[in-house]
Design a protein around this motif. Structure first.
Motif, PDB file in Angstrom:
ATOM      1  N   UNK A   1       0.493  -1.342   0.166  1.00  0.00           N
ATOM      2  CA  UNK A   1       0.003  -0.018  -0.243  1.00  0.00           C
ATOM      3  C   UNK A   1       1.068   0.727   0.079  1.00  0.00           C
ATOM      4  N   UNK A   2       0.097   2.289  -0.846  1.00  0.00           N
ATOM      5  CA  UNK A   2       1.501   2.966  -0.991  1.00  0.00           C
ATOM      6  C   UNK A   2       1.347   4.353   0.139  1.00  0.00           C
TER       7      UNK A   2
ATOM      8  N   UNK B   1      -5.029   7.322   4.527  1.00  0.00           N
ATOM      9  CA  UNK B   1      -6.865   6.913   3.622  1.00  0.00           C
ATOM     10  C   UNK B   1      -6.628   6.403   5.233  1.00  0.00           C
ATOM     11  N   UNK B   2      -6.305   4.533   5.544  1.00  0.00           N
ATOM     12  CA  UNK B   2      -6.443   3.868   6.157  1.00  0.00           C
ATOM     13  C   UNK B   2      -6.854   5.151   7.294  1.00  0.00           C
ATOM     14  N   UNK B   3      -5.561   4.990   8.104  1.00  0.00           N
ATOM     15  CA  UNK B   3      -5.281   5.792   9.567  1.00  0.00           C
ATOM     16  C   UNK B   3      -6.177   7.527   9.426  1.00  0.00           C
TER      17      UNK B   3
END
Length: 498
Positions: free
Chosen positions: A1-2, A8-10
């Motif tokens: 994942x870049x 975005x996940x955070x």
């Protein structure tokens, strides 16, 4: 994942955490002001941290494969605050699921409809009831902790006194210290102060009078302003109707609850199974920790498959009844060091199950081994069922029982390759089925493993009996699980972590 993906996940996590944080004061307010316990599929939200609340939302994926969004649950919690609810256990996940399957009502109106039994009922379902604990050992102190954890709210059971056989000059300080610190269950959650002159301990705002008495009938509770009290006898000294009746001779006492198996015609209650027997009985018993752990599971299996016969082997943590070092003991083998040995012993759990659940009368045998652990035990149920069943079918049924049945306050279910006894410390359920340990191959012979916190889980069952005796058994709502309308046992994924 870049980098963009990880950011975005955070960001999504921070957003969910912010919503969960907004839930905490609402959950606490509903609990303290109205004695409304909110849950997510049977797991309590009360007293949870932000991260624990998010974990409970993630738990929902075991029902329908979808993680529950806190953005959906927050409006439900807000709406509950407008309904003037009385004492109840409200499953907000079930409420949310039911609301989203219909489009006829707005959220407030829908909740008012499915929670109608509790709407506008006020703070108390019945007048507050005085409680006295006679004996302050392992179970007595844990029952006290459970009652005191609810202090300051609308909860209707009030711990008024503790009775001891004697009280020395330093006894009150020692009792307070034992309540404050526990080697197994950790520190007391709250504040404790001691008043030697008044012989009281004040814990979380509750003033508890400590009384010394050689006999139950020696105490005049009315002189302390205690009336219509339920005495919880956790001494283990009196176990039949005649000896327990001595409590009823004391002014201010109306009922007695024994925290051990009883004889002499006293009903042995396993809450969730035969609590209808409590009725107006002046004296009841909460049976044993093992009986409470296994009877709900056995009842669920008997109802679904039938049980022809079986054997219960209990691997049980040592207790105060045993010696720490080799010494004289009236019981066989129990004189040998509890800290150094596995000690085979007898158990009456198999016969006790039949008393609580008569369909199993004459079908079970039992034995036990005491082991050098301070708490948490496991029962191995080796059963011959009335029909064949696969491991997957059996586990699906027990998982369904833990999630949606009338026994979900008593039975829990876990599938994890790493769980051991310490993982079940503090379990609120009477017993926890270990799904990965289940043995079944399509035939009628099966083996089911049930973990249980023989101290805290049992004390929770004691308090449930106490609630029913006192008229303070909270409604569990929605009465019919909204989730059950759209999911079956086959829909539930196999993996379920603790």
């Amino acid at each position: 994942m870049n980098r963009a993906g990880t950011d975005r996940v955070l960001d999504e996590w921070v957003d969910r955490a912010s919503v969960a944080a907004a839930m905490v004061p609402i959950v606490d307010g509903l609990h303290r002001r109205h004695d409304v316990v909110t849950t997510i599929h049977g797991r309590r939200l009360v007293g949870r941290s932000v991260h624990e609340i998010l974990k409970l939302h993630r738990f929902a994926r075991h029902l329908d494969g979808v993680e529950l969004s806190p953005h959906e649950i927050l409006p439900v919690l807000h709406a509950l605050t407008t309904l003037d609810l009385g004492p109840s256990v409200v499953d907000v996940a079930d409420c949310n699921a039911g609301f989203r399957r219909q489009d006829a009502l707005e959220l407030d109106d829908y909740l008012r409809h499915v929670l109608a039994e509790a709407v506008g009922t006020g703070q108390y379902a019945a007048p507050p009831r005085d409680v006295v604990i006679h004996g302050f050992g392992r179970i007595g102190r844990l029952v006290a902790r459970i009652l005191l954890a609810r202090s300051g709210g609308a909860y209707g059971l009030r711990l008024r006194a503790v009775v001891l056989r004697s009280t020395g000059p330093e006894d009150l300080v020692k009792r307070a210290s034992l309540l404050r610190r526990d080697s197994v269950h950790g520190p007391f959650d709250g504040t404790i102060t001691v008043d030697q002159e008044a012989q009281t301990i004040t814990a979380n705002g509750t003033v508890i009078r400590f009384i010394g008495a050689a006999s139950p009938s020696d105490v005049d509770y009315a002189a302390y302003g205690i009336d219509d009290a339920v005495v919880v006898d956790s001494t283990g000294v009196r176990t039949d109707r005649e000896s327990l009746s001595a409590h009823l001779a004391a002014p201010g006492v109306s009922r007695v609850l024994l925290t051990a198996p009883a004889s002499g015609g006293v009903p042995n209650i396993v809450h969730g199974v035969n609590d209808a027997m409590i009725a107006d009985e002046p004296i009841v018993a909460a049976a044993s920790c093992t009986t409470n752990a296994i009877t709900p599971v056995l009842a669920a299996l008997e109802t679904e498959y039938g049980i022809e016969h079986g054997h219960v082997e209990t691997v049980h943590s040592f207790t105060n009844d045993q010696n720490l070092t080799d010494n004289h003991h009236p019981g066989p083998r129990r004189g040998r060091s509890a800290a150094l040995n596995m000690v085979p012993t007898k158990t009456g759990a198999a016969k006790a199950v039949a008393k609580a659940y008569p369909p199993l009368a004459g079908k079970l045998t039992g034995s036990a081994i005491r082991v050098p652990t301070p708490d948490v035990s496991i029962a191995v149920l080796t059963l011959t069922l009335g029909r064949g069943v696969t491991r997957e079918e059996l586990n699906a049924h027990l998982r369904e029982v833990s999630l949606r049945s009338a026994l979900r306050r008593q039975v829990d279910y876990v599938e994890s390759p790493e769980v051991v006894s310490s993982d079940f410390l503090g379990s609120r359920k009477a017993g926890v089925v270990d799904g990965l340990a289940t043995i079944a191959d399509g035939g009628r012979q099966v083996v089911v493993y049930v973990w249980y916190d023989n101290e805290y889980g049992y004390s929770r069952q004691v308090v449930r009996v106490l609630e029913t005796m006192s008229g303070h058994r909270a409604l569990t709502l929605p009465a019919v699980s909204a989730a059950s309308a759209s999911a079956s046992a086959a829909d539930v994924p196999v993996a379920l972590a603790v």
